[in-house]
Write a protein that holds these residues in place. Structure first.
Motif, mmCIF file in Angstrom:
data_model
loop_
_atom_site.group_PDB
_atom_site.id
_atom_site.type_symbol
_atom_site.label_atom_id
_atom_site.label_comp_id
_atom_site.label_asym_id
_atom_site.label_seq_id
_atom_site.Cartn_x
_atom_site.Cartn_y
_atom_site.Cartn_z
ATOM 1 N N ASN A 52 -1.444 -3.431 -12.358
ATOM 2 C CA ASN A 52 -2.122 -4.725 -12.266
ATOM 3 C C ASN A 52 -1.331 -5.839 -12.967
ATOM 4 N N LYS A 53 -1.746 -7.064 -12.710
ATOM 5 C CA LYS A 53 -1.174 -8.292 -13.287
ATOM 6 C C LYS A 53 0.253 -8.530 -12.790
ATOM 7 N N ASP B 241 1.179 -10.712 -10.918
ATOM 8 C CA ASP B 241 1.469 -12.150 -10.916
ATOM 9 C C ASP B 241 2.206 -12.595 -12.181
ATOM 10 N N LEU B 242 2.147 -11.787 -13.226
ATOM 11 C CA LEU B 242 2.784 -12.180 -14.481
ATOM 12 C C LEU B 242 4.219 -11.675 -14.602
ATOM 13 N N SER C 161 -3.000 -7.945 -8.158
ATOM 14 C CA SER C 161 -3.168 -9.137 -8.972
ATOM 15 C C SER C 161 -4.547 -9.704 -8.675
ATOM 16 N N VAL C 162 -5.329 -9.878 -9.687
ATOM 17 C CA VAL C 162 -6.667 -10.428 -9.475
ATOM 18 C C VAL C 162 -6.600 -11.894 -9.043
ATOM 19 N N PRO C 163 -5.822 -12.752 -9.734
ATOM 20 C CA PRO C 163 -5.794 -14.155 -9.296
ATOM 21 C C PRO C 163 -5.239 -14.368 -7.891
ATOM 22 N N GLY D 148 -8.221 -4.118 -21.613
ATOM 23 C CA GLY D 148 -7.473 -5.337 -21.339
ATOM 24 C C GLY D 148 -6.531 -5.262 -20.143
ATOM 25 N N VAL D 149 -6.448 -4.111 -19.511
ATOM 26 C CA VAL D 149 -5.527 -4.003 -18.368
ATOM 27 C C VAL D 149 -6.095 -4.641 -17.099
ATOM 28 N N GLY D 150 -7.418 -4.887 -17.102
ATOM 29 C CA GLY D 150 -8.011 -5.603 -15.966
ATOM 30 C C GLY D 150 -8.971 -4.773 -15.124
ATOM 31 N N LYS D 151 -9.525 -3.716 -15.693
ATOM 32 C CA LYS D 151 -10.422 -2.852 -14.912
ATOM 33 C C LYS D 151 -11.653 -3.619 -14.420
ATOM 34 N N SER D 152 -12.312 -4.348 -15.333
ATOM 35 C CA SER D 152 -13.518 -5.082 -14.914
ATOM 36 C C SER D 152 -13.166 -6.144 -13.894
ATOM 37 N N SER D 153 -12.052 -6.845 -14.124
ATOM 38 C CA SER D 153 -11.643 -7.886 -13.187
ATOM 39 C C SER D 153 -11.353 -7.306 -11.808
HETATM 40 P P1 GDP Z 1 -10.543 -4.387 -18.938
HETATM 41 O O1 GDP Z 1 -10.702 -4.340 -20.412
HETATM 42 O O2 GDP Z 1 -9.574 -3.354 -18.461
HETATM 43 O O3 GDP Z 1 -11.834 -4.320 -18.180
HETATM 44 O O4 GDP Z 1 -9.846 -5.783 -18.608
HETATM 45 P P2 GDP Z 1 -10.514 -7.159 -18.089
HETATM 46 O O5 GDP Z 1 -10.892 -7.045 -16.673
HETATM 47 O O6 GDP Z 1 -11.547 -7.576 -19.065
HETATM 48 O O7 GDP Z 1 -9.253 -8.123 -18.175
HETATM 49 C C1 GDP Z 1 -8.594 -8.420 -19.369
HETATM 50 C C2 GDP Z 1 -7.927 -9.783 -19.261
HETATM 51 O O8 GDP Z 1 -6.894 -9.724 -18.286
HETATM 52 C C3 GDP Z 1 -8.869 -10.867 -18.789
HETATM 53 O O9 GDP Z 1 -8.559 -12.042 -19.487
HETATM 54 C C4 GDP Z 1 -8.558 -11.033 -17.319
HETATM 55 O O10 GDP Z 1 -8.812 -12.321 -16.837
HETATM 56 C C5 GDP Z 1 -7.077 -10.736 -17.298
HETATM 57 N N1 GDP Z 1 -6.633 -10.194 -16.009
HETATM 58 C C6 GDP Z 1 -7.189 -9.172 -15.317
HETATM 59 N N2 GDP Z 1 -6.484 -8.931 -14.192
HETATM 60 C C7 GDP Z 1 -5.477 -9.826 -14.158
HETATM 61 C C8 GDP Z 1 -4.385 -10.069 -13.246
HETATM 62 O O11 GDP Z 1 -4.235 -9.431 -12.209
HETATM 63 N N3 GDP Z 1 -3.533 -11.072 -13.559
HETATM 64 C C9 GDP Z 1 -3.671 -11.823 -14.679
HETATM 65 N N4 GDP Z 1 -2.770 -12.781 -14.910
HETATM 66 N N5 GDP Z 1 -4.672 -11.607 -15.571
HETATM 67 C C10 GDP Z 1 -5.564 -10.630 -15.309
#
Ligand code: GDP
Ligand code: ZN
Length: 362
Positions: free
Chosen positions: A188-189, A191-192, A216-218, A242-247
């Protein structure tokens, strides 16, 4: 009893253990390990599904039964989802409860059940189908089933923020292999970072037969593919905080990330909660497992010699080792090490193997 209805119930749990665990010396280590840690793990498919058939003295015509799936269990009640999506509040037939060694697992989240329906919105669970793909919580040598009938494990890592830890990927993937869950890797991410930089990684895991998705979520990249992989499956998400699971879950289906209260988090070691797991229904078919307060699927009860089995690409080479019990570490004639030297097995995977073999936990 003669005309009784047959019902399948579980054997005592220890009957399901592999015979090698009866080995005394191993058992000592095992007890210690189980006492020292208490967490969640994936248990091999079918391991807990040994059942025997008993007969109820109160026969019920099975045509009265409807089938469904247990979404959640609370106290004496369970919510069972019928195939048409409606939910029945159910109790459990007494004989199923008394036949089970551990009352809490007479019926568990994820079970496929047969219910005697009252014609409205209640029922009685009369029958539990054999379980496959089980997540358990182990505690002081006892094991509680959290979820039954899990198909696959989605391993989420982020490429940046938090930085990619490649050996963690292999650790999660090994857990999936151990539990006989189908692994899926989500990077994930994207885009970064520069996607070209991660292509070799995508190629390497895809080559191992593991569906690997750049997301990439965005930008929405990879979300459709992820959704397709989840369709009609029962899936557990795992990965560091913080890896983006919820997103990702929200991107797949709005609101899902919020519903799945706390997805598996490798940094949550030592947390305990008694909250039970739930299945969250996906509108497009399938379920995502909500396992609150879990410790990550660590390879707690893994003996070093098992680890090679979780590295699928080693298999063709272990037969070339000089010793049948080769550990692929220090031995001189080792098929795995020569495959690494010839770049038929990646260095990276081999180092991950060494870490897991030596019991490195981070
Ligand atoms: P979780 O702890 O694994 O559930 O992670 P979250 O879904 O809470 O995401 C953690 C942070 O990463 C948040 O600030 C999200 O907005 C950000 N994030 C999640 N996915 C992406 C992505 O694909 N790209 C970017 N740039 N940020 C992301
Ligand atoms: Zn070897």
């Amino acid at each position: 009893m003669a005309k009784g209805k047959k019902v399948r119930v579980e054997f005592r749990k220890n009957r399901g253990k592999p015979p090698r665990e009866n080995d005394f010396t191993r058992h000592v280590g095992q007890v210690e390990a189980d006492d020292a840690v208490s967490g969640e793990r994936v248990r091999a498919k079918g391991d807990l599904s040994r059942q025997r058939t008993v007969t109820l003295d109160d026969p019920v015509d099975s045509t009265d039964f409807i089938s469904g799936r247990v979404l959640r269990v609370f106290g004496l009640f369970s919510d069972v989802e019928r195939d048409d999506g409606t939910i029945l509040r159910c109790t459990v037939r007494r004989i199923l409860k008394t036949m089970s060694l551990d009352e809490r697992s007479a019926v568990t989240t994820g079970d496929r059940v047969k219910v005697r329906w009252d014609g409205k919105n209640e029922g009685v669970i009369e029958h539990v189908e054999p379980r496959r793909g089980i997540l358990t919580r182990a505690s002081r040598n006892r094991e509680h089933i959290l979820v039954a009938n899990v198909d696959q494990l989605v391993v989420v890592v982020s490429l940046v923020d938090p930085a990619l830890k490649v050996h963690l990927i292999d650790r999660y993937l090994a857990s999936a292999e151990k539990g006989e869950l189908k692994p899926i890797l989500v990077l994930n991410k994207v885009d970064l970072t520069d996607p070209a930089l991660v292509q070799p990684l995508v190629g390497a895991y895809s080559q191992l037969g593991i569906p690997t998705v750049l997301t990439s979520v965005p930008t929405g990249l990879g979300i459709d593919r992820l959704r397709n992989l989840l369709r009609n499956q029962t899936t557990v998400f795992s990965g560091q905080s913080g890896v983006g699971k919820s997103s990702l879950l929200n991107a797949v289906e709005p609101g899902l990330g919020r519903l799945v209260r706390e997805v598996s988090d490798v940094t949550n070691k030592g947390q305990h909660t008694t909250t039970t797991a739930e299945l969250i229904r996906l509108s497009f078919g399938g379920w995502v497992v909500d396992t609150p307060g879990v410790r990550q699927f660590q390879l707690w009860d893994t003996r070093p010699e098992e680890v090679e089995g979780y590295f699928r690409e080693f298999r063709p080479f272990v037969t070339q080792c000089g010793f049948p019990d080769c550990s692929h570490t220090h031995e001189s004639k080792c098929g795995v090490k020569s495959a690494v030297a010839k770049r038929l097995i990646s260095d990276r995977r081999y180092y991950s193997y060494l870490g897991l073999f030596n019991g490195v936990t981070e």
